[in-house]
Design an enzyme around this catalytic site. Structure first.
Site, PDB file in Angstrom:
ATOM      1  N   THR A  11       0.900  -1.523   0.266  1.00 54.31           N
ATOM      2  CA  THR A  11      -0.091   0.083  -0.035  1.00 54.31           C
ATOM      3  C   THR A  11       0.926   1.107  -0.055  1.00 54.31           C
ATOM      4  O   THR A  11       0.622   2.003  -0.847  1.00 54.31           O
ATOM      5  CB  THR A  11      -0.969  -0.073   1.253  1.00 54.31           C
ATOM      6  OG1 THR A  11      -1.646  -1.292   1.227  1.00 54.31           O
ATOM      7  CG2 THR A  11      -1.744   1.254   1.155  1.00 54.31           C
ATOM      8  N   VAL A  12       1.900   1.439   0.907  1.00 51.30           N
ATOM      9  CA  VAL A  12       2.550   2.653   1.139  1.00 51.30           C
ATOM     10  C   VAL A  12       3.921   2.633   0.024  1.00 51.30           C
ATOM     11  O   VAL A  12       3.730   3.814  -0.707  1.00 51.30           O
ATOM     12  CB  VAL A  12       3.290   2.682   2.396  1.00 51.30           C
ATOM     13  CG1 VAL A  12       4.098   3.847   2.635  1.00 51.30           C
ATOM     14  CG2 VAL A  12       2.212   2.570   3.603  1.00 51.30           C
ATOM     15  N   LYS A 100       7.215   1.746  11.599  1.00 47.98           N
ATOM     16  CA  LYS A 100       7.111   2.025  13.262  1.00 47.98           C
ATOM     17  C   LYS A 100       7.851   0.804  13.967  1.00 47.98           C
ATOM     18  O   LYS A 100       8.647   1.163  14.952  1.00 47.98           O
ATOM     19  CB  LYS A 100       5.903   2.651  13.590  1.00 47.98           C
ATOM     20  CG  LYS A 100       4.948   1.606  13.456  1.00 47.98           C
ATOM     21  CD  LYS A 100       3.766   2.056  12.357  1.00 47.98           C
ATOM     22  CE  LYS A 100       2.879   1.014  12.139  1.00 47.98           C
ATOM     23  NZ  LYS A 100       2.043   1.392  10.946  1.00 47.98           N
ATOM     24  N   GLU A 124       9.777  10.176   9.049  1.00 41.30           N
ATOM     25  CA  GLU A 124       8.622  10.994   9.501  1.00 41.30           C
ATOM     26  C   GLU A 124       7.510  10.148   9.246  1.00 41.30           C
ATOM     27  O   GLU A 124       6.411  10.462   9.800  1.00 41.30           O
ATOM     28  CB  GLU A 124       8.467  12.046   8.404  1.00 41.30           C
ATOM     29  CG  GLU A 124       7.592  13.179   8.563  1.00 41.30           C
ATOM     30  CD  GLU A 124       7.774  14.278   9.650  1.00 41.30           C
ATOM     31  OE1 GLU A 124       8.729  14.576  10.129  1.00 41.30           O
ATOM     32  OE2 GLU A 124       6.782  13.759  10.790  1.00 41.30           O
ATOM     33  N   VAL A 127       5.174   7.809  12.336  1.00 39.51           N
ATOM     34  CA  VAL A 127       4.196   8.247  13.271  1.00 39.51           C
ATOM     35  C   VAL A 127       3.266   9.213  12.825  1.00 39.51           C
ATOM     36  O   VAL A 127       3.618  10.238  12.311  1.00 39.51           O
ATOM     37  CB  VAL A 127       5.030   8.924  14.538  1.00 39.51           C
ATOM     38  CG1 VAL A 127       3.862   9.339  15.706  1.00 39.51           C
ATOM     39  CG2 VAL A 127       6.058   7.995  15.037  1.00 39.51           C
ATOM     40  N   ILE A 131       0.878  13.282   9.162  1.00 39.25           N
ATOM     41  CA  ILE A 131       0.965  14.535   9.991  1.00 39.25           C
ATOM     42  C   ILE A 131       2.449  14.736  10.139  1.00 39.25           C
ATOM     43  O   ILE A 131       3.232  13.791  10.470  1.00 39.25           O
ATOM     44  CB  ILE A 131       0.455  14.241  11.397  1.00 39.25           C
ATOM     45  CG1 ILE A 131      -1.083  13.801  11.424  1.00 39.25           C
ATOM     46  CG2 ILE A 131       0.625  15.497  12.216  1.00 39.25           C
ATOM     47  CD1 ILE A 131      -1.701  13.422  12.556  1.00 39.25           C
ATOM     48  N   GLU A 185      -6.501  -4.753   9.930  1.00 38.05           N
ATOM     49  CA  GLU A 185      -6.223  -5.853   9.514  1.00 38.05           C
ATOM     50  C   GLU A 185      -7.063  -7.158   9.991  1.00 38.05           C
ATOM     51  O   GLU A 185      -7.792  -6.931  10.864  1.00 38.05           O
ATOM     52  CB  GLU A 185      -4.762  -6.221  10.113  1.00 38.05           C
ATOM     53  CG  GLU A 185      -3.818  -5.447   9.921  1.00 38.05           C
ATOM     54  CD  GLU A 185      -3.353  -5.121   8.376  1.00 38.05           C
ATOM     55  OE1 GLU A 185      -3.258  -5.982   7.702  1.00 38.05           O
ATOM     56  OE2 GLU A 185      -2.779  -3.845   8.010  1.00 38.05           O
ATOM     57  N   LYS A 200       4.542   3.743  18.286  1.00 40.09           N
ATOM     58  CA  LYS A 200       4.599   5.394  17.998  1.00 40.09           C
ATOM     59  C   LYS A 200       5.033   5.944  19.101  1.00 40.09           C
ATOM     60  O   LYS A 200       5.838   7.051  18.783  1.00 40.09           O
ATOM     61  CB  LYS A 200       3.254   5.547  17.337  1.00 40.09           C
ATOM     62  CG  LYS A 200       3.005   4.976  15.984  1.00 40.09           C
ATOM     63  CD  LYS A 200       1.702   5.060  15.443  1.00 40.09           C
ATOM     64  CE  LYS A 200       1.427   4.372  14.106  1.00 40.09           C
ATOM     65  NZ  LYS A 200      -0.092   4.543  13.727  1.00 40.09           N
ATOM     66  N   GLY A 298      -2.940   5.193   5.660  1.00 36.63           N
ATOM     67  CA  GLY A 298      -3.551   5.193   4.254  1.00 36.63           C
ATOM     68  C   GLY A 298      -2.474   5.508   3.220  1.00 36.63           C
ATOM     69  O   GLY A 298      -1.480   6.008   3.521  1.00 36.63           O
TER      70      GLY A 298
END
Ligand code: HSE
Length: 416
Positions: A11-12, A100, A124, A127, A131, A185, A200, A298
């Site tokens: 996904t990422v 993380k 970055e 966490v 943001i 999940e 986190k 997301g």
């Protein structure tokens, strides 16, 4: 031309690739020079992907390319991610990771290697998803004495708690819905049992206080025991139940990190951060409080943070920006949960006189060193705002039970 690689096309990772091509012109402008995506490492085959020519199964191919300046790690898990990132850093290749679990376990080690080899270990995205919180904490807010951080750091549990309240769903039904939406999940333990939020807050605690905080040292309680009735009781007393990850500096110099469901009063804007959104409150002596909110998970929100790190790495190849913290060899600087002073939301059977409940609590507190403390009650819940020690909380719960006011559940309360 400088090049970068992406490890993991889930996904990422796929988000990072797609975002790079979608906003390529802008991204290259921000970096101040042209750079290209050279490799995507994944064990799977993607023959029909528009990026089919980029795929490789060989980490060595990436490590031996002299033009690679940064590698984005989006694989998740500690191994082989740790080995791959260590190899990159030892060659002076900066890394940007969204992982993380890896940073919470191996952050001190990776940061030390990056420093030694004059490159950056950026995280970055690890966490708060989209943001910006890592860079603000160690750069923009570096002049502050940070006394506490409170956060909603897990979108899945925030979505579940919100659904329980707004749609009257049970925990099980809300979890089912979160799984159907793809937030949780199939094996939801990392989210609902608080482990994801724990990792986190370990990262934020290590970053702010300079010593590695390991997940095993952090009291962690998830939301499985939260009922619809708890959510309703909090709502009736102008607050919400949230899974809060926090770290506080104690008067004795130790820190207290923890993850637990808490009553959060509506005076604190964290209580109104709903759905899959995350929010981090930072308390510092110069800033008072600052809040950072946004999508905590997301594909593109997380890719946004990874891509920001990639741009930073391309721009600043020789400057070490990433913060170091050390493994102190002990976790003695971390206090146990018994050291927590806080208020509480207590839930009873639904058959009490609200005035009698609050009068009993106020009188009890006044007799025990907490005069003039605000107490509010409904027919089935009582909110104590006074900051009580662990022993005082236990004694108050016993006092209620001894007055034939049996307690069904109680939650620690966050300050306004
Ligand atoms: N499962 C995590 C969440 C994903 O729900 O917040 C982002 O770390």
């Amino acid at each position: 031309m400088k090049k970068f690689a992406v490890l993991g096309f889930g996904t990422v990772g796929s988000g990072v690739v797609e975002l790079f091509y979608k906003n390529q012109k802008r991204i290259l402008e921000k970096a101040g020079e042209a750079f290209e995506l050279a490799y995507i490492l994944d064990l799977r085959d993607f023959p029909n992907s528009p990026y089919a020519d980029k795929f490789t199964k060989s980490m060595d191919a990436i490590l031996s390319d002299p033009d690679i300046v940064v590698v984005a790690e989006c694989m998740g898990g500690v191994e082989p991610a740790f080995t791959y990132l260590k190899q990159c850093l030892e060659k002076g290749i900066s890394v940007a990771t969204s992982n993380k679990e890896l940073i919470a376990q191996k952050g001190a080690e990776l940061l030390a290697i990056a420093k030694e080899h004059a490159c950056n270990c950026f995280f970055e995205a690890s966490v708060g998803g989209a943001i910006p919180i890592i860079r603000p904490l160690h750069r923009c807010l570096a002049a502050n004495d940070i006394s506490a951080i409170y956060g909603i750091l897990n979108g899945t549990t925030n979505y579940i708690l919100n659904k329980m309240l707004t749609d009257g769903m049970t925990f099980a039904d809300a979890l089912d819905k979160a799984q159907k939406h793809g937030y949780a999940e199939r094996e939801p333990s990392a989210d609902v049992d608080g482990h994801d939020a724990c990792r986190k807050i370990c990262i934020l605690s290590s970053l702010v206080f300079g010593q590695h905080v390991y997940p095993e040292s952090v009291y962690t309680k998830g939301i499985r025991e939260i009922s619809l009735e708890d959510a309703a009781a909090a709502d009736s007393l102008d607050g919400a139940v949230k899974l809060i990850a926090f770290v506080k500096k104690l008067d004795d110099g130790r820190i207290l990190p923890a993850v637990m469901p808490m009553y959060v009063p509506h005076e604190n804007m964290i209580s109104r951060v709903d759905g899959v959104f995350n929010c981090v409150e930072v308390c510092g002596d110069a800033i008072d409080r600052a809040y950072f909110c946004g999508r905590g998970a997301g594909k593109f929100p997380t890719a946004s943070a990874v891509m920001g790190d990639i741009i930073e790495a391309v721009k600043h190849q020789k400057t070490v920006f990433s913060q170091s913290w050390v493994d102190a060899g002990t976790q003695d600087f971390i206090a146990g949960i018994d050291a927590l002073n806080c208020g509480m939301l207590i839930r009873f059977e639904n058959n009490h006189d609200a005035a009698a409940l609050s009068e009993f609590a106020a009188n009890y507190l006044a007799k025990n060193g907490h005069e003039n403390e605000a107490v509010r009650a409904t027919s089935n819940a009582c909110l104590i705002s006074a900051s009580l020690t662990n022993a005082e909380r236990t004694a108050l719960l016993d006092a209620f039970a001894n007055q034939n006011m049996p307690i069904l559940h109680w939650l620690p309360a966050m300050e306004a």
